[in-house]
Design an enzyme around this catalytic site. Structure first.
Site, PDB file in Angstrom:
ATOM      1  N   HIS A 135     -46.171 -28.674 -72.830  1.00  0.00           N
ATOM      2  CA  HIS A 135     -44.854 -29.065 -72.335  1.00  0.00           C
ATOM      3  C   HIS A 135     -44.178 -27.895 -71.641  1.00  0.00           C
ATOM      4  CE1 HIS A 135     -42.525 -27.081 -75.577  1.00  0.00           C
ATOM      5  NE2 HIS A 135     -43.473 -27.505 -76.402  1.00  0.00           N
ATOM      6  N   CYS A 146     -47.494 -25.416 -79.967  1.00  0.00           N
ATOM      7  CA  CYS A 146     -47.646 -26.097 -78.672  1.00  0.00           C
ATOM      8  C   CYS A 146     -48.103 -25.113 -77.600  1.00  0.00           C
ATOM      9  CB  CYS A 146     -46.310 -26.722 -78.241  1.00  0.00           C
ATOM     10  SG  CYS A 146     -45.829 -28.145 -79.230  1.00  0.00           S
TER      11      CYS A 146
END
Length: 171
Positions: A135, A146
């Site tokens: 992201h 992430c």
């Protein structure tokens, strides 16, 4: 016509009459000598080839390859980079990004994290059962596992990947 490209007419080449006028000050003998003179010792120039970058360090099956130690990612096709390298930030020692092979599970353009104080996670592409995703976000600090990318790179990854595509993360 809508949707069609039109070319401008090609520039006109000099006619033989124009060429003769341009060479007139040199005389016919000089023009003939110039046309017949070989280029002494001139070899054809080799075409310039761009330097070959190292291939991404993942298998040919990966659709996206992440190298945690180099902090880079690539979109790939049959082992060849189609985009990248893209700068990334990954997890901390306490919340590491896992290595291995994963599958894209889902995508959310405007995801907001419920787990981490409603943190925005635009252009999210989720790849594991723990909620880890590619992201957009700040690369100034580590993530909670992430893969953070710059906005344009995150958008490119979001656009390129679909559920079922292969993610490979190496260290």
């Amino acid at each position: 016509m809508v949707g069609r490209h039109h070319r401008s007419p090609a520039p006109r080449r000099a006619t033989s009459h124009t060429a003769r006028r341009a060479l007139a000050p040199f005389g016919v003998a000089s023009a003939a000598l110039l046309a017949a003179a070989p280029l002494a010792g001139a070899a054809p120039a080799a075409p310039q080839q761009p330097p070959q970058a190292d291939p991404p360090p993942c298998s040919d099956a990966a659709d996206v390859c992440v190298d945690l130690s180099e902090e880079q990612a690539w979109l790939t096709d049959d082992g060849r980079a189609t985009s990248g390298p893209m700068a990334i930030t990954s997890g901390s020692d306490e919340d590491p990004t896992p290595t291995g092979e994963f599958t894209v599970q889902r995508k959310e353009r405007h995801h907001v994290s419920r787990e981490f104080g409603r943190a925005p996670m635009p252009w999210s592409v989720f790849f594991d059962d723990e909620g880890r995703a590619f992201h957009s976000g700040s690369r100034a600090s580590t993530s909670h596992g992430c893969i953070r990318l710059d906005k344009d790179d995150a958008r490119d990854v979001f656009t390129a990947l679909e559920p079922g595509d292969q993610v490979e993360i190496v260290r």
